[in-house]
Motif scaffolding. Structure first.
Motif, PDB file in Angstrom:
ATOM      1  N   SER A  12      48.471  39.109  46.188  1.00  0.00           N
ATOM      2  CA  SER A  12      48.355  38.961  44.733  1.00  0.00           C
ATOM      3  C   SER A  12      49.488  38.105  44.184  1.00  0.00           C
ATOM      4  N   ALA A  21      48.911  34.692  42.284  1.00  0.00           N
ATOM      5  CA  ALA A  21      49.420  34.492  40.924  1.00  0.00           C
ATOM      6  C   ALA A  21      50.214  33.195  40.838  1.00  0.00           C
ATOM      7  N   ARG A  51      46.574  35.621  36.463  1.00  0.00           N
ATOM      8  CA  ARG A  51      45.918  36.939  36.546  1.00  0.00           C
ATOM      9  C   ARG A  51      44.640  36.861  37.365  1.00  0.00           C
ATOM     10  N   ASN A  52      43.808  35.848  37.080  1.00  0.00           N
ATOM     11  CA  ASN A  52      42.529  35.728  37.780  1.00  0.00           C
ATOM     12  C   ASN A  52      42.722  35.540  39.280  1.00  0.00           C
TER      13      ASN A  52
END
Length: 272
Positions: A62, A66, A115-116
């Motif tokens: 993640s 990001a 975020r996506n």
């Protein structure tokens, strides 16, 4: 006997000088250090329980996602300002609303893209980790399942289909299927191109010998002269000279081969 010891000492000294010469490259040192840290981290992670491993893999992926999304968002943020204002009739057209939301999801600013991509890559890596632990292998089925989850999660967090709207579940499924099909195709394509060439099998022992001597840069010289593993016991100084290997490495290679042959003879076998 004394001359033999002096020759062996000279060979060891030459080997140390050649290896030291190759180790002076700062780029190679950084690559070796990074690979060492990466290997240590993977070894530690493999000893953890499934929940811990999945959580760590999801978190690290993640963070990487990001960073990539934020970087992409800096280039696409200007697209949002170029979008025309929403016409009055769009509010009554569900298809137009869905298209507008899709454009906004793909052209958001750095924080939106961060975020996506964080959710998309984190979910993909987490599911892949769990599937690999449960199934004991990493294949196209596991890859497609992980891609389906990441596609559905991307649709959920990006707002495509409208938050809480009736089209959201269908859009999540369709995006998941699209991601899974794309990932499956890429996985098969990667398998096809990641297979080593058949000729590399002929240089396994050569590659190991050169790596142990710190002379892996000369593997291409062996291949250019078709000096395969079968020719190692037959190598001569002139043969190595013909493929443009310098004198120092030639001495190390010939000394290594001679020692291996003598060791094999002492064991009653043959070095091939």
């Amino acid at each position: 006997m004394g001359e033999r010891k002096q020759a062996v000492l000279a060979m060891d000294t030459a080997k140390g000088l050649v290896v030291a010469h190759h180790n002076h490259n700062p780029v190679q040192q950084l690559q070796a250090k990074y690979k060492e840290l990466e290997t240590g981290f993977k070894d530690w992670l493999a000893k953890q329980s499934l929940p811990v491993e999945a959580a760590v893999v999801t978190a690290t992926s993640s963070i990487q996602g990001a960073a990539i999304g934020g970087l992409m968002g800096t280039f696409t943020s200007d697209l949002s300002s170029l979008q025309p204002p929403t016409p009055p009739g769009v509010a009554a057209n569900p298809q137009a609303i869905a298209s507008l939301q899709q454009a906004q999801a793909l052209s958001g600013g750095p924080f939106i893209q961060a975020r996506n991509f964080a959710v998309m890559t984190g979910v993909n890596a987490g599911i892949s980790c769990v599937m690999k632990r449960l199934r004991g292998k990493e294949d196209v089925q596991s890859s497609m399942v992980a891609a389906f989850g990441s596609g559905a999660a991307f649709t959920l967090v990006s707002g495509m289909g409208g938050p809480g709207g009736p089209n959201l579940p269908a859009n999540m499924v369709s995006s998941g299927v699209l991601f899974a099909l794309m990932q499956g195709g890429l996985f098969k394509l990667g398998e096809k191109f990641s297979k080593p060439p058949i000729e590399d099998v002929l240089y396994n022992k050569t590659r190991g010998m050169l790596s142990s001597l710190g002379l892996h840069n000369y593997e291409k010289n062996f291949k250019s002269g078709l000096l395969t593993d079968a020719t190692l016991p037959l190598l001569t100084d002139s043969a190595l000279r013909d493929v443009k290997i310098p004198p120092g490495p030639r001495l190390l290679i010939l000394d290594h081969i001679q020692r291996e042959v003598e060791l094999s003879k002492g064991k009653g076998g043959r070095w091939t």
